[in-house]
Design a protein around this motif. Structure first.
Motif, PDB file in Angstrom:
ATOM      1  N   LEU A 108       8.316   2.425  -3.504  1.00 24.47           N
ATOM      2  CA  LEU A 108       8.498   3.878  -3.394  1.00 24.47           C
ATOM      3  C   LEU A 108       8.485   4.578  -4.767  1.00 24.47           C
ATOM      4  CD1 LEU A 108       8.805   4.834  -0.427  1.00 24.47           C
ATOM      5  CD2 LEU A 108      11.113   5.551  -1.021  1.00 24.47           C
ATOM      6  N   GLY A 109       7.502   4.235  -5.581  1.00 24.63           N
ATOM      7  CA  GLY A 109       7.291   4.942  -6.845  1.00 24.63           C
ATOM      8  C   GLY A 109       8.103   4.440  -8.015  1.00 24.63           C
ATOM      9  N   ARG A 110       8.982   3.441  -7.758  1.00 28.67           N
ATOM     10  CA  ARG A 110       9.835   2.946  -8.858  1.00 28.67           C
ATOM     11  C   ARG A 110       9.657   1.462  -9.083  1.00 28.67           C
ATOM     12  NH1 ARG A 110      15.507   6.018  -8.964  1.00 28.67           N
ATOM     13  NH2 ARG A 110      14.637   8.091  -8.841  1.00 28.67           N
ATOM     14  N   ILE A 111       9.969   1.019 -10.289  1.00 28.34           N
ATOM     15  CA  ILE A 111       9.991  -0.415 -10.566  1.00 28.34           C
ATOM     16  C   ILE A 111      11.339  -0.954 -10.072  1.00 28.34           C
ATOM     17  CG2 ILE A 111       9.946  -2.201 -12.374  1.00 28.34           C
ATOM     18  CD1 ILE A 111       7.342  -0.759 -12.364  1.00 28.34           C
ATOM     19  N   VAL A 112      11.291  -1.960  -9.190  1.00 28.09           N
ATOM     20  CA  VAL A 112      12.548  -2.549  -8.721  1.00 28.09           C
ATOM     21  C   VAL A 112      12.812  -3.903  -9.368  1.00 28.09           C
ATOM     22  CG1 VAL A 112      12.573  -1.282  -6.542  1.00 28.09           C
ATOM     23  CG2 VAL A 112      11.491  -3.539  -6.635  1.00 28.09           C
ATOM     24  N   GLU A 113      11.764  -4.511  -9.929  1.00 25.34           N
ATOM     25  CA  GLU A 113      11.978  -5.770 -10.656  1.00 25.34           C
ATOM     26  C   GLU A 113      10.875  -5.918 -11.694  1.00 25.34           C
ATOM     27  OE1 GLU A 113      12.742  -9.258  -8.279  1.00 25.34           O
ATOM     28  OE2 GLU A 113      12.897 -10.548 -10.031  1.00 25.34           O
ATOM     29  N   LEU A 114      11.236  -6.441 -12.860  1.00 23.08           N
ATOM     30  CA  LEU A 114      10.266  -6.632 -13.943  1.00 23.08           C
ATOM     31  C   LEU A 114      10.673  -7.892 -14.690  1.00 23.08           C
ATOM     32  CD1 LEU A 114       7.967  -5.505 -15.801  1.00 23.08           C
ATOM     33  CD2 LEU A 114       9.685  -4.148 -16.943  1.00 23.08           C
ATOM     34  N   THR A 131       0.844  -1.184   0.000  1.00 23.28           N
ATOM     35  CA  THR A 131       0.000   0.000   0.000  1.00 23.28           C
ATOM     36  C   THR A 131       0.888   1.246   0.000  1.00 23.28           C
ATOM     37  OG1 THR A 131      -1.571  -1.237   1.299  1.00 23.28           O
ATOM     38  CG2 THR A 131      -1.857   1.153   1.284  1.00 23.28           C
ATOM     39  N   GLY A 132       0.587   2.203  -0.877  1.00 20.85           N
ATOM     40  CA  GLY A 132       1.328   3.462  -0.900  1.00 20.85           C
ATOM     41  C   GLY A 132       2.566   3.446  -1.779  1.00 20.85           C
ATOM     42  N   CYS A 133       2.803   2.348  -2.530  1.00 16.93           N
ATOM     43  CA  CYS A 133       4.022   2.289  -3.353  1.00 16.93           C
ATOM     44  C   CYS A 133       3.863   3.039  -4.677  1.00 16.93           C
ATOM     45  CB  CYS A 133       4.434   0.847  -3.616  1.00 16.93           C
ATOM     46  SG  CYS A 133       3.325  -0.013  -4.758  1.00 16.93           S
ATOM     47  N   GLY A 134       2.634   3.491  -4.973  1.00 22.30           N
ATOM     48  CA  GLY A 134       2.413   4.266  -6.202  1.00 22.30           C
ATOM     49  C   GLY A 134       1.727   3.487  -7.305  1.00 22.30           C
ATOM     50  N   LYS A 135       1.336   2.237  -7.037  1.00 21.80           N
ATOM     51  CA  LYS A 135       0.802   1.420  -8.129  1.00 21.80           C
ATOM     52  C   LYS A 135      -0.555   1.925  -8.639  1.00 21.80           C
ATOM     53  CE  LYS A 135      -0.555  -2.360  -4.960  1.00 21.80           C
ATOM     54  NZ  LYS A 135      -0.488  -1.569  -3.722  1.00 21.80           N
ATOM     55  N   THR A 136      -1.423   2.396  -7.734  1.00 24.73           N
ATOM     56  CA  THR A 136      -2.719   2.923  -8.185  1.00 24.73           C
ATOM     57  C   THR A 136      -2.524   4.205  -8.993  1.00 24.73           C
ATOM     58  OG1 THR A 136      -4.008   1.899  -6.434  1.00 24.73           O
ATOM     59  CG2 THR A 136      -4.920   3.899  -7.385  1.00 24.73           C
ATOM     60  N   THR A 137      -1.638   5.075  -8.530  1.00 25.79           N
ATOM     61  CA  THR A 137      -1.367   6.315  -9.280  1.00 25.79           C
ATOM     62  C   THR A 137      -0.813   5.963 -10.661  1.00 25.79           C
ATOM     63  OG1 THR A 137      -0.886   7.454  -7.221  1.00 25.79           O
ATOM     64  CG2 THR A 137      -0.140   8.534  -9.227  1.00 25.79           C
ATOM     65  N   LEU A 138       0.046   4.949 -10.713  1.00 23.53           N
ATOM     66  CA  LEU A 138       0.602   4.523 -12.008  1.00 23.53           C
ATOM     67  C   LEU A 138      -0.529   4.077 -12.948  1.00 23.53           C
ATOM     68  CD1 LEU A 138       3.232   3.807 -13.650  1.00 23.53           C
ATOM     69  CD2 LEU A 138       2.901   1.484 -12.833  1.00 23.53           C
ATOM     70  N   GLY A 139      -1.462   3.265 -12.425  1.00 23.01           N
ATOM     71  CA  GLY A 139      -2.579   2.788 -13.244  1.00 23.01           C
ATOM     72  C   GLY A 139      -3.446   3.925 -13.741  1.00 23.01           C
ATOM     73  N   ARG A 140      -3.701   4.892 -12.875  1.00 22.48           N
ATOM     74  CA  ARG A 140      -4.545   6.035 -13.268  1.00 22.48           C
ATOM     75  C   ARG A 140      -3.824   6.931 -14.271  1.00 22.48           C
ATOM     76  NH1 ARG A 140      -9.030   6.565  -9.895  1.00 22.48           N
ATOM     77  NH2 ARG A 140      -9.281   8.710 -10.534  1.00 22.48           N
TER      78      ARG A 140
END
Ligand code: SF4
Length: 326
Positions: free
Chosen positions: A231-237, A51-60
């Motif tokens: 924290l707003g960044r992709i760390v693994e993909l 929660t709060g890592c930025g994933k919802t903001t990224l989706g929007r």
């Protein structure tokens, strides 16, 4: 290879941080911080993180429901930041979102039939009979009894309400659906049914999903690839069945009681000690250093870049950089 359906290039969303009587801007919350990724046609890309890592903001931001601070969103070759309101409105039917809480996203005063017909009224010039036929077709597609057409959201179960949301999202034949924690609020048995429905609809309609979840188990079941956010960044993909290459992904995987058992939700927080840094003041070096069980001296100084560690697999961690480990 065919062009990806969705491309995010260095996407950044910062929210102003205001303080004091005059609400002066004193900084920025870095909700999404330079994210680049691609979603292929017919693919499900899971986006996981606490929660709060930025994933919802990224989706929007990917649907341009939130204006990016910088960076680019390309949908089917079109730069969404370079087109006007009319062009964006014309594209809207192809870009849809399903939310965690269908109770909150559905109008309590609208019957099921009206709720599903609303996008058709807004975006098509169809006569009422054609709209009604499409509503019936959509209800059948998502497994809703037609007798529910005149019912209100409060009269439905959580699973039925989520099916209404999915029918609404499908009404205009989208290409991309951002699914934001679509099963997090549902009972275990209903959760499995909704995941199976999403899977079935994708196979039948060729949909592409950005599947946002805190639960690696659910993502493992549905996704082809997974992007882990911290924290707003992709760390693994990488591929969904690859072994975790980043210590944070390993902690998330460990938090799922049984990673294969996707029917049961994982806790919203990974089992980690140490403080989660503020997204308004991220630390120098690796943002995960304060909680990482494998932290090295260099981690507190140098920020790791997202680098290829295998074909189609990238991680942002110095453990995969021989120079940093030396
Ligand atoms: Fe841990 Fe260092 Fe890797 Fe960051 S760079 S995840 S602190 S080992």
């Amino acid at each position: 290879m065919a062009e990806p359906l969705l491309q995010l290039e260095e996407l950044t969303v910062h929210y102003p941080l205001r303080r004091g009587f005059l609400r002066r801007v004193v900084g920025a919350v870095r909700a999404v911080d330079g994210v680049s990724l691609e979603l292929r046609r017919g693919e499900t890309l899971g986006i996981v993180g606490e929660t709060g890592c930025g994933k919802t903001t990224l989706g929007r931001a990917a649907l341009r429901l939130v204006e990016p601070t910088s960076g680019r969103v390309r949908f089917d070759g079109t730069d969404l930041g370079a087109i006007g309101a009319a062009e964006l409105r014309a594209l809207r039917p192809r870009l849809q979102m399903i939310f965690q809480d269908p109770g909150a996203s559905l109008n309590p005063r609208m019957t099921v039939g009206r709720a599903i017909a609303e996008p058709l009224e807004e975006h098509t010039g169809w006569p009422p009979a054609r709209q009604a036929a499409r509503v019936a077709e959509l209800m059948e597609a998502v497994g809703l009894d037609r007798d529910l057409m005149g019912h209100y959201p409060a009269e439905l179960s959580g699973g039925e309400r989520q099916r209404v949301s999915i029918a609404r999202a499908l009404a205009l034949e989208p290409a991309l659906i951002v699914c934001d924690e679509p099963v997090a609020a549902l009972d275990v048995s209903i959760r499995a049914q909704i995941l199976a429905l999403l899977e079935d609809l994708q196979a039948r309609l060729g949909l592409s999903y950005l599947f946002i979840s805190h639960d690696l188990g659910a993502v493992r079941h549905l996704a082809d690839r997974v992007a882990v956010m911290y924290l707003g960044r992709i760390v693994e993909l990488g591929p969904v069945d690859a072994a975790p290459a980043h210590p944070y992904t390993a902690a998330l995987a460990a938090s799922a009681p049984d990673p294969e058992d996707w029917r049961h939700p994982a806790p919203a927080e990974a089992p980690l000690s140490g403080d989660l840094p503020s997204p308004a003041a991220p630390p120098a070096g690796c943002a995960f250093a304060s909680r990482c069980p494998e932290v090295m001296a260099a981690c507190r100084v140098h920020a790791p870049a997202l680098r290829a560690i295998a074909a189609g697999h990238r991680a942002a961690c110095h453990l995969h950089d021989p120079e940093m480990r030396a």
